[in-house]
Design a protein around this motif. Sequence first.
Motif, mmCIF file in Angstrom:
data_model
loop_
_atom_site.group_PDB
_atom_site.id
_atom_site.type_symbol
_atom_site.label_atom_id
_atom_site.label_comp_id
_atom_site.label_asym_id
_atom_site.label_seq_id
_atom_site.Cartn_x
_atom_site.Cartn_y
_atom_site.Cartn_z
ATOM 1 N N SER A 52 0.831 -1.208 0.000
ATOM 2 C CA SER A 52 0.000 0.000 0.000
ATOM 3 C C SER A 52 0.861 1.252 0.000
ATOM 4 N N SER A 53 1.925 1.256 0.785
ATOM 5 C CA SER A 53 2.837 2.410 0.817
ATOM 6 C C SER A 53 3.498 2.624 -0.533
ATOM 7 N N GLU A 54 3.832 1.528 -1.214
ATOM 8 C CA GLU A 54 4.431 1.630 -2.547
ATOM 9 C C GLU A 54 3.465 2.328 -3.507
ATOM 10 N N MET A 55 2.181 1.998 -3.385
ATOM 11 C CA MET A 55 1.186 2.661 -4.244
ATOM 12 C C MET A 55 1.176 4.160 -3.959
ATOM 13 N N ARG A 56 1.165 4.511 -2.695
ATOM 14 C CA ARG A 56 1.091 5.930 -2.325
ATOM 15 C C ARG A 56 2.325 6.684 -2.814
ATOM 16 N N ASP A 57 3.481 6.018 -2.803
ATOM 17 C CA ASP A 57 4.704 6.653 -3.288
ATOM 18 C C ASP A 57 4.588 7.059 -4.756
ATOM 19 N N VAL A 58 3.794 6.329 -5.530
ATOM 20 C CA VAL A 58 3.650 6.618 -6.957
ATOM 21 C C VAL A 58 2.697 7.793 -7.198
ATOM 22 N N PHE A 59 1.807 8.080 -6.262
ATOM 23 C CA PHE A 59 0.811 9.136 -6.471
ATOM 24 C C PHE A 59 1.450 10.457 -6.871
ATOM 25 N N GLY A 60 2.486 10.871 -6.159
ATOM 26 C CA GLY A 60 3.171 12.114 -6.498
ATOM 27 C C GLY A 60 2.439 13.381 -6.112
ATOM 28 N N ILE A 61 1.398 13.279 -5.297
ATOM 29 C CA ILE A 61 0.693 14.471 -4.817
ATOM 30 C C ILE A 61 0.446 14.321 -3.322
ATOM 31 N N LYS A 62 0.206 15.464 -2.677
ATOM 32 C CA LYS A 62 -0.068 15.455 -1.239
ATOM 33 C C LYS A 62 -1.539 15.202 -0.990
ATOM 34 N N GLY A 63 -1.799 14.592 0.157
ATOM 35 C CA GLY A 63 -3.162 14.314 0.543
ATOM 36 C C GLY A 63 -3.181 13.488 1.805
ATOM 37 N N LYS A 64 -4.352 12.985 2.126
ATOM 38 C CA LYS A 64 -4.525 12.235 3.371
ATOM 39 C C LYS A 64 -5.037 10.835 3.064
ATOM 40 N N ALA A 65 -4.343 9.850 3.626
ATOM 41 C CA ALA A 65 -4.773 8.457 3.497
ATOM 42 C C ALA A 65 -5.649 8.100 4.695
ATOM 43 N N SER A 66 -6.644 7.276 4.465
ATOM 44 C CA SER A 66 -7.473 6.798 5.566
ATOM 45 C C SER A 66 -6.617 5.904 6.466
ATOM 46 N N VAL A 67 -7.012 5.809 7.707
ATOM 47 C CA VAL A 67 -6.279 4.996 8.669
ATOM 48 C C VAL A 67 -7.048 3.681 8.851
ATOM 49 N N THR A 68 -6.761 2.742 7.975
ATOM 50 C CA THR A 68 -7.351 1.417 8.083
ATOM 51 C C THR A 68 -6.240 0.391 8.049
ATOM 52 N N GLY A 69 -6.402 -0.645 8.799
ATOM 53 C CA GLY A 69 -5.402 -1.699 8.813
ATOM 54 C C GLY A 69 -5.835 -2.862 7.946
ATOM 55 N N PRO A 70 -4.906 -3.754 7.685
ATOM 56 C CA PRO A 70 -5.227 -4.950 6.903
ATOM 57 C C PRO A 70 -6.125 -5.895 7.689
ATOM 58 N N GLY A 71 -6.745 -6.798 6.975
ATOM 59 C CA GLY A 71 -7.558 -7.838 7.579
ATOM 60 C C GLY A 71 -7.168 -9.191 7.009
ATOM 61 N N VAL A 72 -7.676 -10.227 7.634
ATOM 62 C CA VAL A 72 -7.387 -11.602 7.235
ATOM 63 C C VAL A 72 -8.676 -12.237 6.735
ATOM 64 N N SER A 73 -8.591 -12.957 5.628
ATOM 65 C CA SER A 73 -9.758 -13.680 5.125
ATOM 66 C C SER A 73 -9.332 -15.073 4.685
ATOM 67 N N GLU A 74 -10.317 -15.908 4.456
ATOM 68 C CA GLU A 74 -10.060 -17.263 3.981
ATOM 69 C C GLU A 74 -9.729 -17.225 2.494
ATOM 70 N N CYS A 75 -9.124 -18.306 2.011
ATOM 71 C CA CYS A 75 -8.778 -18.330 0.589
ATOM 72 C C CYS A 75 -9.184 -19.649 -0.070
ATOM 73 N N GLY A 76 -10.219 -20.285 0.455
ATOM 74 C CA GLY A 76 -10.761 -21.461 -0.210
ATOM 75 C C GLY A 76 -10.093 -22.771 0.151
ATOM 76 N N LYS A 77 -9.168 -22.729 1.088
ATOM 77 C CA LYS A 77 -8.503 -23.936 1.564
ATOM 78 C C LYS A 77 -8.749 -24.040 3.063
ATOM 79 N N ASP A 78 -8.129 -24.984 3.703
ATOM 80 C CA ASP A 78 -8.269 -25.188 5.147
ATOM 81 C C ASP A 78 -8.044 -23.869 5.881
#
Length: 176
Positions: A52-78
């Motif tokens: 996510s930080s890598e994406m923001r580095d490419v933006f090239g403009i100033k602004g504010k990112a939301s403060v959300t953290g990652p989550g965990v989900s299942e992927c179709g296996k055990d």
Amino acid sequence: MKSGSNAKAFFVSIALTSLLGCSMADAEGSDGLPSAGASTSFAAADQAQKVSSEMRDVFGIKGKASVTGPGVSECGKDPNKYFRIFHPWSFTPKSPEKLGAVMERLKGELPKRGWKVVEYGPDGSKNKNVRLTADNDEKRHSVKIWHYAKRNPPKLGLMVVSGCYQVPDGEKVHRF
């Protein structure tokens, strides 16, 4: 409360399906699920935040990112051994008129950083939001970025999703 978590699970399921239907899914496994290797949930979440930080580095403009953290989900296996990480967030620029240029910059710069742009253009919504989807087979992540030009204020919405991780022996999947 329960309906909110059901709605979140539904959204994540739809986002994961639409994100990982691209080239990254072809990288590993006869079951069609992309492998991201072995990791703990916490280390994998840190990796998603770095993407996510890598994406923001490419933006090239100033602004504010939301403060959300990652989550965990299942992927179709055990679900006791395998998981995916998702990281939804948004970016509101100081200069909204520059967001169109940011999307073009992402389209041009991401391939130079190992990403393959697999989709770019207006979505099917009434507002015709510009959407970019990119996969990085080396990082085993996908990203989908929406330019919401007609929102007040205009912003970018992002969803970073990992491939399917397996926890190391002796570890368990931590859900957050």
